[in-house]
Design an enzyme around this catalytic site. Structure first.
Site, short mmCIF file in Angstrom:
data_model
loop_
_atom_site.label_atom_id
_atom_site.label_comp_id
_atom_site.label_asym_id
_atom_site.label_seq_id
_atom_site.Cartn_x
_atom_site.Cartn_y
_atom_site.Cartn_z
N PRO A 136 -4.44 -6.17 -14.73
CA PRO A 136 -4.29 -4.94 -15.50
C PRO A 136 -3.24 -5.04 -16.60
O PRO A 136 -2.27 -5.79 -16.50
CB PRO A 136 -3.82 -3.90 -14.46
CG PRO A 136 -3.86 -4.59 -13.13
CD PRO A 136 -3.82 -6.06 -13.40
N ALA B 14 0.82 -1.22 0.00
CA ALA B 14 0.00 0.00 0.00
C ALA B 14 0.85 1.27 0.00
O ALA B 14 0.31 2.37 0.06
CB ALA B 14 -0.95 -0.01 1.21
N GLY C 74 1.49 3.23 -5.79
CA GLY C 74 0.74 2.73 -6.94
C GLY C 74 -0.66 2.20 -6.65
O GLY C 74 -1.48 2.86 -5.99
N TYR D 139 8.77 -12.88 -15.04
CA TYR D 139 7.65 -12.06 -14.53
C TYR D 139 6.33 -12.66 -15.01
O TYR D 139 5.38 -12.83 -14.23
CB TYR D 139 7.79 -10.60 -14.97
CG TYR D 139 6.63 -9.75 -14.49
CD1 TYR D 139 6.44 -9.50 -13.12
CD2 TYR D 139 5.67 -9.25 -15.38
CE1 TYR D 139 5.34 -8.75 -12.67
CE2 TYR D 139 4.59 -8.50 -14.94
CZ TYR D 139 4.42 -8.26 -13.58
OH TYR D 139 3.35 -7.53 -13.13
N VAL E 53 -0.21 0.27 -16.22
CA VAL E 53 -0.68 1.24 -15.22
C VAL E 53 0.53 2.07 -14.83
O VAL E 53 1.59 1.52 -14.49
CB VAL E 53 -1.20 0.53 -13.94
CG1 VAL E 53 -1.90 1.52 -13.02
CG2 VAL E 53 -2.12 -0.63 -14.28
P1 NDP Z 1 4.52 -0.13 -7.33
O1 NDP Z 1 5.97 -0.39 -7.49
O2 NDP Z 1 4.05 1.28 -7.42
O3 NDP Z 1 3.98 -0.76 -5.96
C1 NDP Z 1 4.39 -2.04 -5.54
C2 NDP Z 1 4.04 -2.25 -4.08
O4 NDP Z 1 4.45 -3.57 -3.70
C3 NDP Z 1 4.73 -1.28 -3.14
O5 NDP Z 1 3.83 -0.81 -2.19
C4 NDP Z 1 5.82 -2.10 -2.50
O6 NDP Z 1 6.05 -1.67 -1.17
C5 NDP Z 1 5.17 -3.50 -2.48
N1 NDP Z 1 6.19 -4.53 -2.39
C6 NDP Z 1 7.10 -4.89 -3.34
N2 NDP Z 1 7.94 -5.81 -2.86
C7 NDP Z 1 7.57 -6.05 -1.57
C8 NDP Z 1 8.06 -6.89 -0.54
N3 NDP Z 1 9.13 -7.69 -0.73
N4 NDP Z 1 7.45 -6.87 0.67
C9 NDP Z 1 6.39 -6.06 0.87
N5 NDP Z 1 5.86 -5.26 -0.06
C10 NDP Z 1 6.46 -5.24 -1.27
O7 NDP Z 1 3.82 -1.01 -8.46
P2 NDP Z 1 2.27 -1.26 -8.83
O8 NDP Z 1 1.37 -0.52 -7.97
O9 NDP Z 1 2.16 -1.09 -10.29
O10 NDP Z 1 2.18 -2.84 -8.56
C11 NDP Z 1 1.19 -3.44 -7.75
C12 NDP Z 1 0.82 -4.79 -8.35
O11 NDP Z 1 0.24 -4.59 -9.62
C13 NDP Z 1 2.00 -5.73 -8.56
O12 NDP Z 1 1.61 -7.03 -8.18
C14 NDP Z 1 2.23 -5.67 -10.08
O13 NDP Z 1 2.81 -6.85 -10.56
C15 NDP Z 1 0.80 -5.49 -10.55
N6 NDP Z 1 0.64 -4.96 -11.90
C16 NDP Z 1 1.16 -3.73 -12.23
C17 NDP Z 1 0.98 -3.25 -13.51
C18 NDP Z 1 1.55 -1.95 -13.96
O14 NDP Z 1 1.62 -1.70 -15.18
N7 NDP Z 1 1.93 -1.05 -13.07
C19 NDP Z 1 0.19 -4.00 -14.51
C20 NDP Z 1 -0.28 -5.28 -14.05
C21 NDP Z 1 -0.08 -5.72 -12.79
P3 NDP Z 1 7.50 -1.43 -0.51
O15 NDP Z 1 8.44 -1.11 -1.61
O16 NDP Z 1 7.27 -0.32 0.47
O17 NDP Z 1 7.80 -2.73 0.16
C1 8X3 Z 2 2.66 -5.32 -15.68
C2 8X3 Z 2 2.26 -5.08 -17.08
O1 8X3 Z 2 2.81 -5.56 -19.51
O2 8X3 Z 2 4.66 -4.93 -18.07
O3 8X3 Z 2 2.16 -6.51 -15.18
O4 8X3 Z 2 3.68 -7.08 -17.89
S1 8X3 Z 2 3.41 -5.70 -18.18
#
Ligand code: NDP
Ligand code: 8X3
Length: 250
Positions: A181, A8, A11, A151, A184
């Protein structure tokens, strides 16, 4: 009502925290960055007059996940919605050139972290005979693209786990939903390219990506369906993105 949202601090997870708070849910927010958790706790509890519990831990460690959940009070353990969101991509390389530490980070976070939290929270939900688990997958869990091998494999695992846990949790009145998604704009690409801002920016150049709020609205919509309705799976893309790699750029 209480929602636990992993990842949280940024993103999609941060936007999910905002929308659940706005709709009067108490929150449990997790991530590794304590300062960001504290800031979010302060902002949301003041703005929406709700309870916010920050839990700072690395989701890759089962011991850390267990300790965090055990630290909750009996009331806080009444979790209605778990959003399994924490995740990342590390690097973009062919299988033969891939970096082992990147693979381990992705597998440990996206698959094992999600499993650890699901095991801990689903058992609390089973006791209460209700709950909703919302898994953040990806278009990368529906198709595979060049250099995305590991990934994509982790998100295909989320796709399989989403289906598997729905079957296992069926007798316990626990809903299971996947939100998958396309692009994003978050810190996702910055993390994938190890802090290279110019490279991360290029990913979204010339097109309108989804916003984290778009995803949060969809997550909340699935969480707010009537008790007899479950949304199994959603693939949500920017209008200018047809597949993982087919985009329309200006
Ligand atoms: P962000 O990098 O903005 O957010 C990722 C979040 O995951 C952060 O809050 C981070 O918190 C947390 N996180 C990562 N590693 C750990 C860990 N080891 N322990 C605890 N928390 C962790 O990316 P998004 O918001 O884009 O990603 C959120 C989800 O959406 C992911 O699962 C991603 O794969 C998925 N997603 C994203 C897309 C995109 O295009 N952005 C598309 C499709 C899916 P902190 O660093 O504080 O630990
Ligand atoms: C994140 C979107 O297209 O980089 O899951 O895999 S993509």
């Amino acid at each position: 009502m209480t929602a636990l949202i992993t990842g949280a601090t940024s993103g999609i997870g941060k936007s999910c925290a905002e929308i659940f708070a706005k709709n009067n849910y108490n929150l449990i927010i997790t991530g590794r960055r304590q300062e960001r958790l504290n800031e979010l706790e302060k902002n949301l509890s003041e703005k929406y007059k709700i309870q916010v519990k920050p839990l700072c831990f690395d989701i890759r460690s089962f011991e850390a996940c267990e300790k965090a959940i055990n630290s909750l009070s009996a009331e806080e353990k009444n979790i209605d919605v778990l959003v399994n969101n924490a995740g990342l991509a590390a690097g973009l390389a062919t299988i033969q050139d891939g970096t082992i530490s990147h693979w381990e980070r992705m597998i440990d976070t996206n698959i094992k972290g999600l499993l650890y939290m699901t095991k801990l929270i689903s058992n609390l939900m089973i006791e209460r005979k209700k709950g909703h688990i919302i898994n953040i997958g990806s278009v990368a869990g529906k198709e595979v693209y060049a250099n995305g091998n590991v990934y994509c494999a982790t998100k295909h695992a989320v796709d399989a786990l989403n289906k598997g846990m729905r079957i296992d949790l069926l007798p316990h009145n626990i809903k299971v939903t996947a939100i998958n998604p396309g692009m994003v704009e978050t810190e996702f690409s910055l993390v994938r390219y190890d802090g290279d801002e110019a490279r991360a920016k290029k990913v979204y150049q010339g097109l309108q990506p989804l916003t984290p709020e778009d995803i949060a609205e969809t997550v909340f919509w699935t969480a707010s369906r009537p008790a007899h309705v479950n949304i199994n799976d959603i693939l949500i893309m920017p209008t200018v993105q047809a597949t993982a790699t087919n985009t329309l750029r200006k």
